[in-house]
Scaffold this active site. Structure first.
Site, short mmCIF file in Angstrom:
data_model
loop_
_atom_site.label_atom_id
_atom_site.label_comp_id
_atom_site.label_asym_id
_atom_site.label_seq_id
_atom_site.Cartn_x
_atom_site.Cartn_y
_atom_site.Cartn_z
N ASN A 61 0.70 -1.18 0.01
CA ASN A 61 0.08 0.05 -0.21
C ASN A 61 0.96 1.13 0.04
O ASN A 61 1.53 1.59 1.00
CB ASN A 61 -1.23 0.09 1.19
CG ASN A 61 -1.97 1.30 1.28
OD1 ASN A 61 -1.97 2.04 0.47
ND2 ASN A 61 -2.41 1.41 2.53
N TRP A 62 1.13 1.79 -1.20
CA TRP A 62 1.81 2.88 -1.38
C TRP A 62 1.32 4.35 -0.71
O TRP A 62 2.18 5.51 -0.71
CB TRP A 62 2.06 3.13 -2.99
CG TRP A 62 3.20 2.14 -3.50
CD1 TRP A 62 3.91 1.23 -2.58
CD2 TRP A 62 3.66 1.91 -4.59
NE1 TRP A 62 4.61 0.44 -3.44
CE2 TRP A 62 4.47 0.98 -4.82
CE3 TRP A 62 3.40 2.70 -5.91
CZ2 TRP A 62 5.27 0.57 -5.93
CZ3 TRP A 62 3.99 2.41 -6.94
CH2 TRP A 62 4.86 1.07 -7.11
N LYS A 63 0.19 4.23 -0.30
CA LYS A 63 -0.50 5.54 0.07
C LYS A 63 -0.51 6.53 -0.72
O LYS A 63 -0.68 6.12 -1.85
CB LYS A 63 -0.05 5.73 1.57
CG LYS A 63 0.11 4.56 2.44
CD LYS A 63 0.48 4.88 4.12
CE LYS A 63 0.72 3.62 4.84
NZ LYS A 63 0.20 4.00 6.26
N HIS A 122 -9.42 1.35 4.79
CA HIS A 122 -8.07 1.54 5.50
C HIS A 122 -8.47 2.58 6.75
O HIS A 122 -9.39 3.47 6.64
CB HIS A 122 -7.33 2.00 4.52
CG HIS A 122 -5.75 2.00 5.01
ND1 HIS A 122 -5.42 2.98 5.73
CD2 HIS A 122 -4.89 1.36 5.08
CE1 HIS A 122 -3.95 2.81 6.29
NE2 HIS A 122 -3.75 1.63 5.62
N GLU A 159 -5.68 -4.93 10.56
CA GLU A 159 -4.72 -3.94 10.98
C GLU A 159 -4.85 -3.17 12.26
O GLU A 159 -5.94 -2.21 12.23
CB GLU A 159 -4.61 -2.90 9.79
CG GLU A 159 -4.21 -3.51 8.44
CD GLU A 159 -3.82 -2.50 7.56
OE1 GLU A 159 -2.65 -2.64 6.88
OE2 GLU A 159 -4.07 -1.24 7.29
N SER A 194 3.20 -1.69 10.58
CA SER A 194 4.51 -1.51 10.76
C SER A 194 5.41 -2.79 10.29
O SER A 194 6.46 -3.14 10.89
CB SER A 194 5.10 -1.33 12.22
OG SER A 194 4.51 0.05 12.49
N GLY A 230 2.87 -0.84 4.24
CA GLY A 230 2.60 0.34 3.99
C GLY A 230 4.09 1.03 3.79
O GLY A 230 4.70 0.67 2.54
N GLY A 231 4.41 1.75 4.81
CA GLY A 231 5.76 2.41 4.43
C GLY A 231 6.74 1.69 3.85
O GLY A 231 7.49 2.45 3.15
#
Ligand code: PEP
Length: 256
Positions: free
Chosen positions: A9-11, A103, A172, A218, A239-240
């Site tokens: 998930n590149w946001k 999300h 999540e 995370s 994500g990050g």
């Protein structure tokens, strides 16, 4: 053993398609280097504006086998006057196969209501996109179980067992999402406990047994093995760490 599913998930990143291409090229090189030994499938969820470009890159590389395009959101309706929204039929035409629904950043930062999330889930199913439905408590306090159960009921309201069976559930916990203050990854023991609560409640309310579960919050190269080794965890939502190309490849190295 089923292949694990790794959802990136590149946001709202990266800033350019050129940077997106760099991430995909590094992943492509890695996949080329391991050949047939790949034990995972990948879903890349870029921002809307890069869906077409990323789809093109996926098609023309090693990533064409076992990598899929995902969207981060979907409109509640299939057409008409909804300024700023992107419809299911539009996503389908771009080759999108998965869509993230509910999300926590949309639930809590953008105040997306339960009703809206439920409509988006119906929109994804109507358009034969695979929904990746995010479920997670805001804090792991004494009422977290009730919180999860309530979220399940509003999210899946009025859906049939068949429809829910088509979803992938991403557990999540909001407090574990890397950008939230004081975030730290959940333990795999806690994640398994929550997944079992979600599974039991879905079974109780909707008579569903065989769902696939992802863990998200995370996940990075230091902790992915803790989650991926569990047979009840079918993959991860990253994500990050998925927009940091070197780190993302390190994450993948732990699965092969
Ligand atoms: C996410 O965006 O779904 C997520 C899990 O983010 P992060 O991995 O950065 O915590």
């Amino acid at each position: 053993m089923d292949k694990k599913l790794i959802v990136a998930n590149w946001k709202m990143l990266p800033n350019t398609l050129a940077e997106a291409q760099e991430i995909l090229e590094l992943v492509n090189d890695y996949l080329e280097s391991i050949g047939e030994k790949k034990e995972f499938s990948l879903v890349f969820c870029p921002p809307f504006v890069f869906l077409e470009g990323v789809g093109r890159i996926l098609k023309n590389s090693h990533l064409a086998h076992g990598s899929f395009l995902g969207a981060q959101d979907i409109a509640i309706d299939d057409g008409g006057a909804l300024t700023g929204e992107v419809s299911g039929p539009m996503l389908r035409k771009l080759g999108v196969e998965y869509v993230i629904i509910g999300h926590s950043e949309r639930r809590w930062k953008l105040a997306e209501s339960d009703e809206m999330i439920n409509k988006k889930l119906k929109s994804a199913l109507r358009n034969e996109l695979i929904p990746i439905v995010c479920i997670g408590e805001k804090s792991r306090d004494s009422s977290f179980k009730e919180f999860l159960e309530q979220q399940i009921e509003t999210t899946f309201k009025d859906l049939s067992s068949d429809e829910i069976g088509k979803c992938i559930i991403a557990y999540e916990p909001v407090w574990a999402i890397s950008t939230n203050p004081g975030a730290k990854p959940d333990t795999s023991a806690n994640a398994l406990e929550s997944i079992s609560i979600i599974r039991e409640h879905l079974n109780l309310k909707f008579k569903i047994k065989n769902l696939k579960f992802l863990y998200g919050g995370s996940v990075n190269s230091q902790n992915i093995s803790d989650f991926i080794k569990e047979k009840e965890i079918n993959g991860v939502l990253v994500g990050g760490a998925s927009v940091n190309k070197e780190e993302f490849v390190r994450v993948l190295r732990h699965i092969t």
